[in-house]
Design a protein around this motif. Structure first.
Motif, PDB file in Angstrom:
ATOM      1  N   GLU A 127      25.956  26.730 -11.587  1.00 44.40           N
ATOM      2  CA  GLU A 127      26.358  25.844 -12.684  1.00 44.40           C
ATOM      3  C   GLU A 127      27.841  26.004 -12.994  1.00 44.40           C
ATOM      4  N   SER A 128      28.366  27.251 -12.875  1.00 46.46           N
ATOM      5  CA  SER A 128      29.801  27.475 -13.136  1.00 46.46           C
ATOM      6  C   SER A 128      30.665  26.804 -12.076  1.00 46.46           C
ATOM      7  N   ARG A 129      30.066  26.475 -10.946  1.00 48.12           N
ATOM      8  CA  ARG A 129      30.765  25.760  -9.873  1.00 48.12           C
ATOM      9  C   ARG A 129      30.615  24.253 -10.022  1.00 48.12           C
ATOM     10  N   GLY A 130      30.027  23.833 -11.144  1.00 55.91           N
ATOM     11  CA  GLY A 130      29.882  22.409 -11.418  1.00 55.91           C
ATOM     12  C   GLY A 130      28.666  21.761 -10.795  1.00 55.91           C
ATOM     13  N   LEU A 131      27.751  22.562 -10.300  1.00 53.07           N
ATOM     14  CA  LEU A 131      26.543  22.021  -9.687  1.00 53.07           C
ATOM     15  C   LEU A 131      25.426  21.901 -10.718  1.00 53.07           C
ATOM     16  N   PRO A 132      24.584  20.900 -10.573  1.00 54.30           N
ATOM     17  CA  PRO A 132      23.460  20.784 -11.509  1.00 54.30           C
ATOM     18  C   PRO A 132      22.453  21.913 -11.263  1.00 54.30           C
ATOM     19  N   ALA A 133      21.784  22.328 -12.327  1.00 55.42           N
ATOM     20  CA  ALA A 133      20.783  23.383 -12.215  1.00 55.42           C
ATOM     21  C   ALA A 133      19.605  22.902 -11.376  1.00 55.42           C
ATOM     22  N   LEU A 134      19.112  23.792 -10.532  1.00 48.68           N
ATOM     23  CA  LEU A 134      17.898  23.514  -9.778  1.00 48.68           C
ATOM     24  C   LEU A 134      16.730  24.170 -10.501  1.00 48.68           C
ATOM     25  N   GLY A 135      15.539  23.675 -10.266  1.00 49.81           N
ATOM     26  CA  GLY A 135      14.350  24.276 -10.861  1.00 49.81           C
ATOM     27  C   GLY A 135      14.082  25.649 -10.282  1.00 49.81           C
ATOM     28  N   LYS A 136      13.347  26.469 -11.022  1.00 54.58           N
ATOM     29  CA  LYS A 136      13.052  27.832 -10.580  1.00 54.58           C
ATOM     30  C   LYS A 136      12.340  27.861  -9.233  1.00 54.58           C
ATOM     31  N   LYS A 137      11.571  26.851  -8.937  1.00 60.12           N
ATOM     32  CA  LYS A 137      10.833  26.820  -7.672  1.00 60.12           C
ATOM     33  C   LYS A 137      11.741  26.590  -6.469  1.00 60.12           C
TER      34      LYS A 137
END
Length: 132
Positions: free
Chosen positions: A66-76
């Motif tokens: 996220e700090s790299r500007g990427l959207p969060a992925l789900g835990k799975k």
């Protein structure tokens, strides 16, 4: 292999809690060709006396992404597994029980338990099984 108490005494550490290891963890669910900036492998520094908390590790990796500007992925989308043997040596150049963060260009996670050590110091391997 020597006991942790022997290693503590040999190094002059205050406690076995200061004795740490470096391990490479790989997200086996990350597909080849995934978005640039996703963390496939991460170096984790953890105490010998502690258990690696994979939930905390996944949270740290998600935060890095996220700090790299990427959207969060789900835990799975995360399955952090120990990278062992030849695969680990090919990536790091270090053999079994000799991985060190020195000179590696991998993202690194330091256990919060290490950061909270009362002495403020810890011991790591130095690139050879007998070098600390």
């Amino acid at each position: 292999d020597q006991t942790l108490e022997w290693r503590r005494d040999r190094l002059g550490a205050n406690s076995v809690d200061e004795l740490c290891k470096s391990v490479i963890m790989e997200n086996t669910r990350l597909e080849p060709g995934s978005e640039e900036g996703r963390v496939r492998c991460v170096l984790v520094v953890v105490q010998y006396v502690a258990k690696l908390n994979k939930e905390k590790l996944i949270k740290a990796v998600r935060t890095m992404e996220e700090s790299r500007g990427l959207p969060a992925l789900g835990k799975k989308q995360y399955n952090m597994r120990l990278l062992e043997g030849e695969a680990c040596e090919a990536m790091t150049g270090f053999g079994h029980n000799a991985v060190t963060p020195m000179g590696l260009e991998l993202p690194m996670v330091l256990s919060d338990q290490i950061a909270a050590l009362p002495s403020g110091q810890f011991w790591l391997g130095g690139g050879h099984a007998d070098l600390k």
